[in-house]
Write a protein that holds these residues in place. Structure first.
Motif, mmCIF file in Angstrom:
data_model
loop_
_atom_site.group_PDB
_atom_site.id
_atom_site.type_symbol
_atom_site.label_atom_id
_atom_site.label_comp_id
_atom_site.label_asym_id
_atom_site.label_seq_id
_atom_site.Cartn_x
_atom_site.Cartn_y
_atom_site.Cartn_z
ATOM 1 N N ASN A 240 -4.820 -6.939 -2.269
ATOM 2 C CA ASN A 240 -3.810 -7.764 -1.573
ATOM 3 C C ASN A 240 -4.322 -9.182 -1.293
ATOM 4 O OD1 ASN A 240 -5.590 -7.202 0.444
ATOM 5 N ND2 ASN A 240 -4.169 -6.091 1.760
ATOM 6 N N HIS B 174 -17.914 0.441 5.752
ATOM 7 C CA HIS B 174 -17.299 -0.664 5.014
ATOM 8 C C HIS B 174 -18.147 -1.000 3.782
ATOM 9 C CE1 HIS B 174 -14.712 -3.953 4.323
ATOM 10 N NE2 HIS B 174 -15.388 -4.895 4.938
ATOM 11 N N ILE C 188 -13.821 0.937 4.571
ATOM 12 C CA ILE C 188 -13.029 0.585 5.755
ATOM 13 C C ILE C 188 -12.013 -0.494 5.354
ATOM 14 C CG2 ILE C 188 -13.084 -0.335 8.118
ATOM 15 C CD1 ILE C 188 -14.578 2.278 7.988
ATOM 16 N N GLY C 189 -10.823 -0.384 5.895
ATOM 17 C CA GLY C 189 -9.747 -1.334 5.615
ATOM 18 C C GLY C 189 -8.418 -0.613 5.761
ATOM 19 N N CYS C 190 -7.313 -1.346 5.676
ATOM 20 C CA CYS C 190 -6.003 -0.668 5.704
ATOM 21 C C CYS C 190 -5.939 0.316 4.540
ATOM 22 C CB CYS C 190 -4.873 -1.677 5.568
ATOM 23 S SG CYS C 190 -4.764 -2.879 6.899
ATOM 24 N N SER C 191 -6.232 -0.185 3.322
ATOM 25 C CA SER C 191 -6.188 0.664 2.129
ATOM 26 C C SER C 191 -7.161 1.827 2.230
ATOM 27 C CB SER C 191 -6.504 -0.184 0.906
ATOM 28 O OG SER C 191 -7.545 -1.093 1.209
ATOM 29 N N GLY D 155 -9.878 -1.559 -0.594
ATOM 30 C CA GLY D 155 -9.361 -2.909 -0.766
ATOM 31 C C GLY D 155 -10.293 -3.845 -1.513
ATOM 32 N N ASP D 156 -9.800 -5.079 -1.710
ATOM 33 C CA ASP D 156 -10.569 -6.107 -2.414
ATOM 34 C C ASP D 156 -11.760 -6.565 -1.569
ATOM 35 O OD1 ASP D 156 -7.750 -6.786 -1.482
ATOM 36 O OD2 ASP D 156 -8.752 -8.681 -1.077
ATOM 37 N N GLY D 157 -11.610 -6.584 -0.249
ATOM 38 C CA GLY D 157 -12.743 -6.934 0.616
ATOM 39 C C GLY D 157 -13.793 -5.849 0.567
ATOM 40 N N ASP D 158 -13.366 -4.620 0.749
ATOM 41 C CA ASP D 158 -14.267 -3.467 0.745
ATOM 42 C C ASP D 158 -14.997 -3.346 -0.600
ATOM 43 O OD1 ASP D 158 -14.866 -0.928 2.383
ATOM 44 O OD2 ASP D 158 -14.341 -0.109 0.424
ATOM 45 N N HIS E 59 0.833 -1.218 0.000
ATOM 46 C CA HIS E 59 0.000 0.000 0.000
ATOM 47 C C HIS E 59 0.868 1.270 0.000
ATOM 48 C CE1 HIS E 59 -3.134 -2.829 0.557
ATOM 49 N NE2 HIS E 59 -3.732 -2.377 1.648
ATOM 50 N N ILE F 253 -6.598 -10.373 0.582
ATOM 51 C CA ILE F 253 -6.829 -10.699 2.000
ATOM 52 C C ILE F 253 -7.496 -9.503 2.683
ATOM 53 C CG2 ILE F 253 -4.619 -9.793 2.908
ATOM 54 C CD1 ILE F 253 -5.128 -13.085 4.140
ATOM 55 N N TYR F 254 -8.160 -9.763 3.807
ATOM 56 C CA TYR F 254 -8.612 -8.648 4.643
ATOM 57 C C TYR F 254 -7.448 -8.317 5.582
ATOM 58 C CZ TYR F 254 -13.542 -9.944 3.577
ATOM 59 O OH TYR F 254 -14.731 -10.238 2.972
ATOM 60 N N GLY F 255 -6.782 -7.202 5.325
ATOM 61 C CA GLY F 255 -5.619 -6.846 6.134
ATOM 62 C C GLY F 255 -5.998 -6.278 7.495
ATOM 63 N N LEU F 256 -6.896 -5.298 7.484
ATOM 64 C CA LEU F 256 -7.185 -4.564 8.724
ATOM 65 C C LEU F 256 -7.680 -5.486 9.832
ATOM 66 C CD1 LEU F 256 -7.343 -1.528 9.775
ATOM 67 C CD2 LEU F 256 -9.788 -1.784 9.503
ATOM 68 N N THR F 257 -8.493 -6.491 9.448
ATOM 69 C CA THR F 257 -9.071 -7.386 10.456
ATOM 70 C C THR F 257 -8.200 -8.632 10.674
ATOM 71 O OG1 THR F 257 -10.514 -8.103 8.671
ATOM 72 C CG2 THR F 257 -11.469 -6.628 10.313
HETATM 73 C C1 LIG Z 1 -20.217 -3.681 8.282
HETATM 74 C C2 LIG Z 1 -18.818 -4.120 8.605
HETATM 75 N N1 LIG Z 1 -18.490 -5.417 8.483
HETATM 76 C C3 LIG Z 1 -17.234 -5.831 8.760
HETATM 77 C C4 LIG Z 1 -16.291 -4.925 9.175
HETATM 78 C C5 LIG Z 1 -14.911 -5.413 9.510
HETATM 79 N N2 LIG Z 1 -13.937 -5.079 8.490
HETATM 80 C C6 LIG Z 1 -13.230 -3.939 8.556
HETATM 81 S S1 LIG Z 1 -12.133 -3.801 7.289
HETATM 82 C C7 LIG Z 1 -12.596 -5.303 6.660
HETATM 83 C C8 LIG Z 1 -11.942 -5.883 5.429
HETATM 84 C C9 LIG Z 1 -10.745 -5.139 4.962
HETATM 85 O O1 LIG Z 1 -10.159 -5.762 3.852
HETATM 86 P P1 LIG Z 1 -9.885 -5.001 2.504
HETATM 87 O O2 LIG Z 1 -11.036 -4.173 2.113
HETATM 88 O O3 LIG Z 1 -9.437 -6.012 1.505
HETATM 89 O O4 LIG Z 1 -8.720 -3.955 2.853
HETATM 90 P P2 LIG Z 1 -7.242 -4.146 3.419
HETATM 91 O O5 LIG Z 1 -7.355 -3.984 4.908
HETATM 92 O O6 LIG Z 1 -6.761 -5.522 3.036
HETATM 93 O O7 LIG Z 1 -6.462 -3.048 2.763
HETATM 94 C C10 LIG Z 1 -13.603 -5.885 7.425
HETATM 95 C C11 LIG Z 1 -14.218 -7.194 7.138
HETATM 96 C C12 LIG Z 1 -16.676 -3.572 9.278
HETATM 97 N N3 LIG Z 1 -15.811 -2.619 9.647
HETATM 98 N N4 LIG Z 1 -17.937 -3.197 8.985
#
Ligand SMILES: Cc1ncc(C[n+]2csc(CCOP(=O)(O)OP(=O)(O)O)c2C)c(N)n1
Length: 292
Positions: free
Chosen positions: A129, A76, A57-60, A100-103, A30, A131-135
């Motif tokens: 990445n 998120h 929401i996430g590291c990214s 991120g890919d999760g977001d 990142h 993966i879910y990084g932040l969690t």
């Molecule tokens: C409604 C809700 N569900 C779950 C979460 C928990 N959560 C926070 S960040 C995240 C995933 C982050 O992964 P990604 O978007 O890929 O970003 P990265 O951290 O890898 O950059 C999750 C599941 C949340 N904050 N809000």
């Protein structure tokens, strides 16, 4: 968006950086993507008062803290609708989503097709990445089955999705891909996306050194192949063929697709002109026109 209408300023990349400390882990991809964004902004010459950075929401998704811009760190998965609203309310601003890919593709996946098919005039930079990084390391929609993550200690049962095919299928008008180890390629793709009029999507692979131990920087170096010279970026079928990857599983790096189509704010403008001759962007007036 076309940067022609924006206030121009000659700023260095670091003048786009806020004074908030970057908290990502050492070695995280990142960092490279953030630097590429700073460089792309300087190359575009956009005034920081014309820039809106939206994230989920996430590291990214922490990127807005680090940029010198207007910003919103939303819920998120909900960067898409918030950024869509911002762009339609202020079509004079450059709107950039970072996340991120999760977001973007898990909780926020339902919003992706609609930004693309509406050709919302904004740039989406996805930090992929796998993966879910932040969690702290759960399997994501782009994780490979081999990935042993917190929620999949024996590897996963799902095949990963292909973000490029997804965005091409739903009508994104600019689609590119790179990895964080190629800052110049990333910066050029992001600059092109920011200057593109319409919905632009840039997928950037990013190594997560803490939780994804198989998608390393070396893995991405071996995975990526530059798009061959002579590729016609207006040819959707050719872009989709590239997006699938080659028979040995390599992934394309560069600009796959770019075409011009009317954007959502232009379409709304056309409707306003059609029904009432009001050529401004006041959506209340549009709603009024449809009231009995
Ligand atoms: C409604 C809700 N569900 C779950 C979460 C928990 N959560 C926070 S960040 C995240 C995933 C982050 O992964 P990604 O978007 O890929 O970003 P990265 O951290 O890898 O950059 C999750 C599941 C949340 N904050 N809000």
């Amino acid at each position: 968006m076309s940067t022609a209408a924006l206030h121009k300023k000659e700023l260095s990349p670091k003048e786009y950086k806020s004074d908030v400390n970057v908290v990502w882990c050492p070695g995280c991809g990142h960092h490279g993507i953030l630097n590429a964004i700073l460089r792309a902004l300087a190359d575009c010459g956009v005034d920081t008062t014309n820039l809106i950075n939206v994230s989920g929401i996430g590291c990214s998704s922490r990127t807005p803290y680090f940029l010198n811009s207007y910003k919103m760190h939303t819920l998120h998965g909900r960067a898409g609708p918030v950024a869509t609203g911002a762009q339609l309310a202020r079509p004079d601003q450059m709107v950039v989503i970072t996340g991120g890919d999760g977001d973007g593709f898990a909780i926020g996946g339902g919003h992706m097709p609609h930004m693309a098919r509406r050709n919302i005039n904004l740039t989406y930079i996805l930090f992929d990445n796998g993966i879910y990084g932040l969690t702290k390391g759960q399997y994501s929609p782009t994780s490979r089955r081999e990935l042993k993550a917190y929620t999949t200690p024996y590897g996963g049962p799902d095949d990963p999705m292909n973000p490029l095919l997804y965005m091409l299928t739903y009508g994104a008008t600019y689609v590119g891909q790179a990895f964080a180890g190629k800052p110049k390629v990333c910066a050029d793709l992001i600059k092109g996306a920011m200057e593109h009029k319409g919905f632009s999507y840039v997928n950037i692979y990013s190594q997560c050194t803490s939780y994804n131990h198989i998608d390393t920087i070396q893995y991405y170096r071996d995975l990526m192949r530059e798009i061959p010279e002579g590729h016609d970026v207006t040819n959707l079928a050719a872009a989709m063929e590239l997006a699938r990857g080659d028979t040995e599983g390599h992934r394309p790096m560069g600009l796959l697709y770019q075409v011009q189509r009317d954007t959502m704010d232009e379409r709304l403008d056309a409707i306003v002109k059609l029904v009432g001759g009001h050529a401004d962007y006041d959506l209340n007036k549009v709603v009024d026109l449809f009231r009995p």
